[in-house]
Write an enzyme that holds these catalytic residues in place. Sequence first.
Site, PDB file in Angstrom:
ATOM      1  N   ALA A  32       0.821  -1.218   0.000  1.00 53.77           N
ATOM      2  CA  ALA A  32       0.000   0.000   0.000  1.00 53.77           C
ATOM      3  C   ALA A  32       0.852   1.264   0.000  1.00 53.77           C
ATOM      4  CB  ALA A  32      -0.927  -0.002   1.217  1.00 53.77           C
ATOM      5  N   GLY A  34       5.106   3.179   0.537  1.00 52.43           N
ATOM      6  CA  GLY A  34       6.568   3.091   0.592  1.00 52.43           C
ATOM      7  C   GLY A  34       7.184   2.211  -0.492  1.00 52.43           C
ATOM      8  N   GLY A  36       6.991  -1.006  -0.954  1.00 55.60           N
ATOM      9  CA  GLY A  36       6.053  -1.970  -1.531  1.00 55.60           C
ATOM     10  C   GLY A  36       5.241  -1.361  -2.659  1.00 55.60           C
ATOM     11  N   ALA A  38       6.041   1.150  -4.483  1.00 58.11           N
ATOM     12  CA  ALA A  38       6.924   1.392  -5.637  1.00 58.11           C
ATOM     13  C   ALA A  38       7.194   0.096  -6.403  1.00 58.11           C
ATOM     14  CB  ALA A  38       8.232   2.025  -5.159  1.00 58.11           C
ATOM     15  N   ASP A  55      -2.083  -5.694   2.384  1.00 55.97           N
ATOM     16  CA  ASP A  55      -1.649  -4.713   3.369  1.00 55.97           C
ATOM     17  C   ASP A  55      -2.694  -4.602   4.469  1.00 55.97           C
ATOM     18  OD1 ASP A  55       0.673  -2.234   2.963  1.00 55.97           O
ATOM     19  OD2 ASP A  55      -0.783  -2.034   4.601  1.00 55.97           O
ATOM     20  N   ASN A 110       7.459  -8.105   1.577  1.00 53.79           N
ATOM     21  CA  ASN A 110       8.065  -6.791   1.830  1.00 53.79           C
ATOM     22  C   ASN A 110       7.565  -6.095   3.110  1.00 53.79           C
ATOM     23  OD1 ASN A 110       9.135  -3.973   0.855  1.00 53.79           O
ATOM     24  ND2 ASN A 110       6.926  -3.713   1.144  1.00 53.79           N
ATOM     25  N   SER A 157      17.210  -5.588   4.862  1.00 59.47           N
ATOM     26  CA  SER A 157      17.695  -4.222   5.119  1.00 59.47           C
ATOM     27  C   SER A 157      19.217  -4.326   5.183  1.00 59.47           C
ATOM     28  CB  SER A 157      17.153  -3.733   6.464  1.00 59.47           C
ATOM     29  OG  SER A 157      17.918  -2.670   6.983  1.00 59.47           O
ATOM     30  N   TYR A 170      14.563  -5.044  15.666  1.00 59.13           N
ATOM     31  CA  TYR A 170      14.423  -4.831  14.219  1.00 59.13           C
ATOM     32  C   TYR A 170      15.602  -5.475  13.482  1.00 59.13           C
ATOM     33  CZ  TYR A 170      14.028  -2.307   9.753  1.00 59.13           C
ATOM     34  OH  TYR A 170      13.926  -1.995   8.423  1.00 59.13           O
ATOM     35  N   LYS A 174      15.892  -8.637  10.642  1.00 59.65           N
ATOM     36  CA  LYS A 174      16.471  -8.467   9.302  1.00 59.65           C
ATOM     37  C   LYS A 174      17.648  -9.434   9.088  1.00 59.65           C
ATOM     38  CE  LYS A 174      13.445  -5.469   7.973  1.00 59.65           C
ATOM     39  NZ  LYS A 174      12.444  -5.864   6.974  1.00 59.65           N
TER      40      LYS A 174
HETATM   41  N1  NAI Z   1      12.588   2.825   4.624  1.00 59.71           N
HETATM   42  C1  NAI Z   1      13.765   2.342   4.925  1.00 59.71           C
HETATM   43  O1  NAI Z   1      14.720   3.068   5.259  1.00 59.71           O
HETATM   44  C2  NAI Z   1      14.003   0.871   4.824  1.00 59.71           C
HETATM   45  C3  NAI Z   1      12.965  -0.039   4.869  1.00 59.71           C
HETATM   46  N2  NAI Z   1      13.249  -1.383   4.818  1.00 59.71           N
HETATM   47  C4  NAI Z   1      12.195  -2.373   4.833  1.00 59.71           C
HETATM   48  O2  NAI Z   1      11.362  -2.157   3.705  1.00 59.71           O
HETATM   49  C5  NAI Z   1      10.080  -2.715   3.949  1.00 59.71           C
HETATM   50  C6  NAI Z   1       9.018  -1.720   3.569  1.00 59.71           C
HETATM   51  O3  NAI Z   1       9.106  -0.615   4.446  1.00 59.71           O
HETATM   52  P1  NAI Z   1       8.864   0.894   4.002  1.00 59.71           P
HETATM   53  O4  NAI Z   1       8.278   0.938   2.673  1.00 59.71           O
HETATM   54  O5  NAI Z   1      10.098   1.629   4.269  1.00 59.71           O
HETATM   55  O6  NAI Z   1       7.826   1.332   5.113  1.00 59.71           O
HETATM   56  P2  NAI Z   1       6.322   1.836   4.997  1.00 59.71           P
HETATM   57  O7  NAI Z   1       5.894   2.009   6.405  1.00 59.71           O
HETATM   58  O8  NAI Z   1       6.229   2.985   4.073  1.00 59.71           O
HETATM   59  O9  NAI Z   1       5.564   0.621   4.320  1.00 59.71           O
HETATM   60  C7  NAI Z   1       5.324  -0.578   5.006  1.00 59.71           C
HETATM   61  C8  NAI Z   1       3.996  -1.133   4.565  1.00 59.71           C
HETATM   62  O10 NAI Z   1       3.806  -2.379   5.247  1.00 59.71           O
HETATM   63  C9  NAI Z   1       2.492  -2.397   5.748  1.00 59.71           C
HETATM   64  N3  NAI Z   1       2.378  -3.287   6.903  1.00 59.71           N
HETATM   65  C10 NAI Z   1       2.862  -3.081   8.150  1.00 59.71           C
HETATM   66  N4  NAI Z   1       2.499  -4.090   8.947  1.00 59.71           N
HETATM   67  C11 NAI Z   1       1.780  -4.956   8.188  1.00 59.71           C
HETATM   68  C12 NAI Z   1       1.113  -6.184   8.457  1.00 59.71           C
HETATM   69  N5  NAI Z   1       1.096  -6.721   9.683  1.00 59.71           N
HETATM   70  N6  NAI Z   1       0.484  -6.799   7.434  1.00 59.71           N
HETATM   71  C13 NAI Z   1       0.460  -6.253   6.197  1.00 59.71           C
HETATM   72  N7  NAI Z   1       1.047  -5.080   5.895  1.00 59.71           N
HETATM   73  C14 NAI Z   1       1.700  -4.449   6.886  1.00 59.71           C
HETATM   74  C15 NAI Z   1       2.182  -0.954   6.108  1.00 59.71           C
HETATM   75  O11 NAI Z   1       0.788  -0.706   6.240  1.00 59.71           O
HETATM   76  C16 NAI Z   1       2.823  -0.217   4.949  1.00 59.71           C
HETATM   77  O12 NAI Z   1       1.941  -0.060   3.872  1.00 59.71           O
HETATM   78  C17 NAI Z   1      10.077  -3.123   5.422  1.00 59.71           C
HETATM   79  O13 NAI Z   1      10.306  -4.506   5.512  1.00 59.71           O
HETATM   80  C18 NAI Z   1      11.245  -2.340   5.989  1.00 59.71           C
HETATM   81  O14 NAI Z   1      11.778  -2.962   7.119  1.00 59.71           O
HETATM   82  C19 NAI Z   1      14.518  -1.849   4.690  1.00 59.71           C
HETATM   83  C20 NAI Z   1      15.556  -0.983   4.663  1.00 59.71           C
HETATM   84  C21 NAI Z   1      15.386   0.436   4.680  1.00 59.71           C
HETATM   85  C1  LIG Z   2      20.729   3.039  10.163  1.00 60.64           C
HETATM   86  C2  LIG Z   2      20.584   1.969   9.113  1.00 60.64           C
HETATM   87  C3  LIG Z   2      19.204   1.714   8.784  1.00 60.64           C
HETATM   88  C4  LIG Z   2      19.073   0.642   7.801  1.00 60.64           C
HETATM   89  C5  LIG Z   2      17.901   0.849   6.994  1.00 60.64           C
HETATM   90  C6  LIG Z   2      16.632   0.484   7.679  1.00 60.64           C
HETATM   91  O1  LIG Z   2      16.255  -0.665   7.720  1.00 60.64           O
HETATM   92  C7  LIG Z   2      15.823   1.589   8.202  1.00 60.64           C
HETATM   93  C8  LIG Z   2      14.995   1.089   9.288  1.00 60.64           C
HETATM   94  C9  LIG Z   2      13.910   1.925   9.545  1.00 60.64           C
HETATM   95  C10 LIG Z   2      13.388   2.062  10.731  1.00 60.64           C
HETATM   96  C11 LIG Z   2      13.680   1.305  11.887  1.00 60.64           C
HETATM   97  C12 LIG Z   2      13.272   1.813  13.017  1.00 60.64           C
HETATM   98  C13 LIG Z   2      13.133   1.101  14.180  1.00 60.64           C
HETATM   99  C14 LIG Z   2      12.684   1.802  15.231  1.00 60.64           C
HETATM  100  C15 LIG Z   2      12.121   1.154  16.340  1.00 60.64           C
HETATM  101  O2  LIG Z   2      12.862   0.012  16.645  1.00 60.64           O
HETATM  102  C16 LIG Z   2      11.908   2.024  17.566  1.00 60.64           C
HETATM  103  O3  LIG Z   2      11.118   1.247  18.398  1.00 60.64           O
HETATM  104  C17 LIG Z   2      13.159   2.532  18.208  1.00 60.64           C
HETATM  105  C18 LIG Z   2      12.960   3.185  19.575  1.00 60.64           C
HETATM  106  C19 LIG Z   2      13.739   2.441  20.595  1.00 60.64           C
HETATM  107  C20 LIG Z   2      13.689   3.002  21.975  1.00 60.64           C
HETATM  108  O4  LIG Z   2      13.331   4.147  22.219  1.00 60.64           O
HETATM  109  O5  LIG Z   2      14.034   2.223  22.861  1.00 60.64           O
END
Ligand code: NAI
Ligand SMILES: CCCCCC(=O)CC\C=C/C=C/C=C/[C@@H](O)[C@@H](O)CCCC(=O)O
Length: 277
Positions: A32, A34, A36, A38, A55, A110, A157, A170, A174
């Site tokens: 829905a 981020g 995903g 894209a 989602d 994702n 990640s 987290y 990963k």
């Molecule tokens: N944004 C970043 O810096 C990075 C993100 N990632 C990973 O990329 C993936 C996508 O994250 P983003 O697009 O960044 O975040 P986002 O928050 O924009 O998108 C995550 C999506 O997953 C959905 N979601 C969350 N819990 C869910 C559940 N229980 N069931 C179904 N859908 C659920 C959310 O509603 C949202 O649409 C994640 O696995 C995240 O850990 C990895 C590295 C970097």
């Molecule tokens: C710095 C490298 C990041 C690598 C890329 C990613 O995967 C980005 C991850 C995005 C978000 C992760 C956030 C996690 C935050 C939570 O764990 C939050 O609960 C942290 C607060 C912890 C605390 O106050 O004790």
Amino acid sequence: MGPFNFSQACILSSISTDMDIHGKVAIVTGGADGIGRAIVEQLLIKGAKAVTILDVNVETGEKTLEELRQEYGEDRLVFVKCDVSEATLLEAAFASTKSRFGGLDIVCNNAGIGNEFKLDLCVAVNLTAVIRGTYLAVEHMGTKNGGNGGVVINTASTSGFYAIPLSPIYVATKHGVVGFTRSVAKEPMVVDNGVRVSAICPGVTKTSIIDLKDVDEKSRYGNILRKVFKNPQGMTPTDVAISVITMIEDTKYDGSTCMVTHKTPLEIVDQPNIVMT
Ligand SMILES: NC(=O)C1=CN([C@@H]2O[C@H](COP(=O)(O)OP(=O)(O)OC[C@H]3O[C@@H](n4cnc5c(N)ncnc54)[C@H](O)[C@@H]3O)[C@@H](O)[C@H]2O)C=CC1
Ligand SMILES: CCCCCC(=O)CC\C=C/C=C/C=C/[C@@H](O)[C@@H](O)CCCC(=O)O
């Protein structure tokens, strides 16, 4: 004779070919928003026949559905409300996608969250659902089950390779996705079913996950992390999605865990060469 080597023992028994996404059916969890969203859009641009977005967020899911349908056509996109941490919902969503579109070829596991205060949920969404989604993909796409084989891309990640002291849970999930993907990709049951599995490991990407909206002001490290993620140099979700498309298309990436950051283009990160026994 040298020591037993698992990788040599699990020689790929079928030869895979590059995938043409045109006409294929895909599932994207967390599609829905981020990264995903894209990925969904890039699959549609590449000519996928249909994509199912799974989602938990109905409001964003329906908005995305409407916007992408306007751009790419009514019949090519479905939104299914699905909390991936619920095994029965995930199973039902895979089954309904396959019966609706007559097949399944690509699965992107994702969906992910960052929340150190919800241990069970974080593991269930970020790791368990990825494991389940991978095996469901084999069940539905496997050549031994009447499918044509296919591709699974799991979103890990860069924190699947290194430590972030402020988010150990987290990071653990990963690392789990990286270890699971490297292992399952060579599991004979997966290889013999013609299913290729890999993981994308993005660095910081501009999405709502890095806003840490669920993290209380008074949390231990929330404000430190918020500063770390403020004004990120990071990539756009589309940058990551384009790398995912490359990994789907090109068999060179089979079984790999690939990093992509704002400084490094898509790059395979090999595991250390450790002999098991
Ligand atoms: N944004 C970043 O810096 C990075 C993100 N990632 C990973 O990329 C993936 C996508 O994250 P983003 O697009 O960044 O975040 P986002 O928050 O924009 O998108 C995550 C999506 O997953 C959905 N979601 C969350 N819990 C869910 C559940 N229980 N069931 C179904 N859908 C659920 C959310 O509603 C949202 O649409 C994640 O696995 C995240 O850990 C990895 C590295 C970097
Ligand atoms: C710095 C490298 C990041 C690598 C890329 C990613 O995967 C980005 C991850 C995005 C978000 C992760 C956030 C996690 C935050 C939570 O764990 C939050 O609960 C942290 C607060 C912890 C605390 O106050 O004790």
